[in-house]
Structure formats: structure tokens, C-alpha cells
Design a protein around this motif. Structure first.
Motif, PDB file in Angstrom:
ATOM      1  N   GLU A 132       1.072  -1.070  -0.070  1.00  0.00           N
ATOM      2  CA  GLU A 132       0.371   0.078  -0.099  1.00  0.00           C
ATOM      3  C   GLU A 132       0.832   0.824  -0.120  1.00  0.00           C
ATOM      4  O   GLU A 132       0.798   1.886   0.927  1.00  0.00           O
ATOM      5  CB  GLU A 132      -1.023   0.268   0.897  1.00  0.00           C
ATOM      6  CG  GLU A 132      -2.470  -0.962   1.752  1.00  0.00           C
ATOM      7  CD  GLU A 132      -3.449  -0.954   2.207  1.00  0.00           C
ATOM      8  OE1 GLU A 132      -3.139  -0.568   3.135  1.00  0.00           O
ATOM      9  OE2 GLU A 132      -4.405  -1.541   1.597  1.00  0.00           O
ATOM     10  N   TYR A 134       3.388   4.266  -2.160  1.00  0.00           N
ATOM     11  CA  TYR A 134       3.302   5.070  -2.792  1.00  0.00           C
ATOM     12  C   TYR A 134       4.510   5.760  -4.376  1.00  0.00           C
ATOM     13  O   TYR A 134       4.955   5.054  -4.237  1.00  0.00           O
ATOM     14  CB  TYR A 134       3.714   6.444  -2.059  1.00  0.00           C
ATOM     15  CG  TYR A 134       3.189   8.024  -1.985  1.00  0.00           C
ATOM     16  CD1 TYR A 134       2.896   9.303  -3.316  1.00  0.00           C
ATOM     17  CD2 TYR A 134       2.931   8.684  -0.389  1.00  0.00           C
ATOM     18  CE1 TYR A 134       1.923  10.193  -3.058  1.00  0.00           C
ATOM     19  CE2 TYR A 134       2.247   9.734  -0.573  1.00  0.00           C
ATOM     20  CZ  TYR A 134       2.129  10.656  -1.603  1.00  0.00           C
ATOM     21  OH  TYR A 134       1.383  11.380  -1.880  1.00  0.00           O
ATOM     22  N   LYS A 177      -0.939   5.416  -2.850  1.00  0.00           N
ATOM     23  CA  LYS A 177      -1.282   6.934  -2.843  1.00  0.00           C
ATOM     24  C   LYS A 177      -0.027   7.979  -4.682  1.00  0.00           C
ATOM     25  O   LYS A 177       0.817   7.148  -4.795  1.00  0.00           O
ATOM     26  CB  LYS A 177      -1.121   8.242  -1.478  1.00  0.00           C
ATOM     27  CG  LYS A 177      -1.663   7.187  -0.333  1.00  0.00           C
ATOM     28  CD  LYS A 177      -1.015   7.784   1.064  1.00  0.00           C
ATOM     29  CE  LYS A 177      -1.371   9.685   0.645  1.00  0.00           C
ATOM     30  NZ  LYS A 177      -1.301  10.164   1.987  1.00  0.00           N
ATOM     31  N   PRO A 220      -2.447   9.956   6.479  1.00  0.00           N
ATOM     32  CA  PRO A 220      -2.598   8.689   4.899  1.00  0.00           C
ATOM     33  C   PRO A 220      -4.350   9.231   4.670  1.00  0.00           C
ATOM     34  O   PRO A 220      -4.479   7.913   3.775  1.00  0.00           O
ATOM     35  CB  PRO A 220      -2.560   7.170   5.055  1.00  0.00           C
ATOM     36  CG  PRO A 220      -2.621   7.016   7.153  1.00  0.00           C
ATOM     37  CD  PRO A 220      -1.874   8.176   7.704  1.00  0.00           C
TER      38      PRO A 220
END
Length: 237
Positions: A132, A134, A177, A220
Motif C-alpha cells: 500500500e 506511494y 497513493k 494517510p
């Protein structure tokens, strides 16, 4: 990602300029950093300057070749077992009036600045899903402001901004992200420039490094997806 210690980042075009400046900042924050360049010796020299060999990895990769980027990600996973952040920073600029712009210069900018960013994401996206993580692209104010003699560069950077924003919408469902950073004048080696004391008014590479750190440590729940950044004051000469 508030605790960055031992998180793993891959920076393309990280041997000098913005990429190198960001690498220094992230290493100081405790991250493990892989930097790539087209030439392995250049990448290894940059790693030697950055310091701790256990914390830094040199990779040879032409980002315009998907096979190279796939192999780069494989090396990172083999060394550290994870990948948390990708900074697609590699870029070239060739400037000429559109009627004089060569096919080779056009292709170099599109293949590196735009296709290269796609290949970096294509190669790393499954690892980023697991962490998860970036994905950040280094675009430019040239991705929103066109200028004379910039047709090819503008095209590549306008495309990069659009690509990154669409990727952001595609990937946030996986907890990834995605942001693009769009700097104005930065004191770097870009386009054969040699940074010097006359560049003091410009954004410095470490300023971009601090901005990347701010993105990585932001709550986040919040995503600055497109960031324009420029010198506080123009060159007054």
C-alpha cells in the motif's frame, strides 16, 4: 507511512540533481534507497557518495525499456524484500522551435519523460499493492505552462501530469497513493547546466527532498495529488 525507517524507495534518474537530493533526504530519514541511472558506474559512484552500502543500492536501467525496469524492481525485492515508494524522476529536455525539433529529440523526451514513468509504474505496481505504497512522478510547471521552443518537452510533461492523475484514480482503490510534483526552476544539472552560486534563488534539490518527506509522512487519509512548487522570488539579476 509516518515511520519511514527501513521503508524502501526506488528513485529513477537518482545519480544527480533532484533525484540525488531526494535520495540524501530519504536516507537521513532512515529509508533504504535504490537509485538508477543509464550507466552502472555512474550509479555506483552516486551510491558511494551517499554512504551506507546496506542502505543504498545502485541499479543500471534505461526507464524507456520495460525489461530494464522489471529487472530493477526484481533486484530491489531480492535485496530488501519489499518496495514502498517509487519516485519516477528520470527526465530529459531538448529545446528547439517545433519546425526544427528533430525526431530523435522528440522521441527521447516522450520515451523517457512519459513512457519511462509508465514503465516504472508498470514494473512496480504489484509490489506497491502489497505495501500500500506511494508512487510519485517528478513533472514540471512545463506540464501546465507552455512556452516557445518547448513543444516536445511540454508534450511530455503535460502527458506526465495527466497520466499521473489518472493513475491516482485507478490505484487508490488498492491503498496506493499517487502524486505528481511540478517544480519551476531548480538548481540542477538539467540540460547540461552546471549548478553554481548564481542559482541561489532557485529551488534546491534538497527542497524537493523535504517535499517528498512531507508527502510520505502526511496523514494517510489526505492525498495532495498535484503539487506546484516554484521559487519564492524570481531571478532579479
Amino acid at each position: 507511512m509516518n515511520n519511514l525507517k527501513n521503508k524502501v524507495v526506488y528513485i529513477t534518474g537518482g545519480t544527480k540533481g533532484i533525484g540525488f537530493g531526494v535520495a540524501k533526504c530519504l536516507i537521513e530519514a532512515g529509508m533504504r534507497v535504490a537509485i538508477s541511472g543509464r550507466n552502472l558506474e555512474t550509479a555506483e559512484n552516486a551510491v558511494a557518495e551517499l554512504g551506507n552500502k546496506d542502505q543504498v543500492l545502485a541499479i543500471e536501467s534505461d526507464v524507456s525499456v520495460l525489461k530494464n525496469e522489471n529487472e530493477a524492481i526484481e533486484k530491489i525485492i531480492a535485496k530488501w524484500g519489499q518496495l514502498d515508494v517509487v519516485l519516477a524522476n528520470a527526465g530529459v529536455g531538448k529545446f528547439a522551435p517545433v519546425d526544427q525539433l528533430s525526431e530523435s529529440d522528440w522521441n527521447a523526451m516522450i520515451e523517457t519523460n512519459l513512457t519511462g514513468a509508465f514503465f516504472s509504474l508498470k514494473a512496480s505496481v504489484e509490489a506497491l499493492k502489497k505495501s500500500e505504497g506511494y508512487y510519485i512522478t517528478l513533472a514540471s510547471l512545463a506540464g501546465t505552462n507552455f512556452f516557445a521552443q518547448g513543444a516536445g518537452y511540454n508534450a511530455s510533461k503535460f502527458g506526465l501530469v495527466g497520466f499521473t492523475q489518472a493513475a491516482m484514480l485507478d490505484l487508490r482503490q488498492y491503498g496506493i497513493k499517487v502524486s505528481t510534483i511540478m517544480p519551476g526552476s531548480v538548481a540542477t544539472y538539467f540540460n547540461d547546466h552546471i549548478p553554481n552560486e548564481k542559482d541561489a534563488w532557485k529551488i534546491q534539490p534538497e527542497d524537493i527532498g523535504k517535499l517528498v518527506l512531507d508527502l510520505l509522512t502526511m496523514n494517510p487519509r489526505t492525498l495532495p495529488s498535484k503539487i506546484e512548487v516554484r521559487p519564492t522570488r524570481p531571478d532579479l539579476k
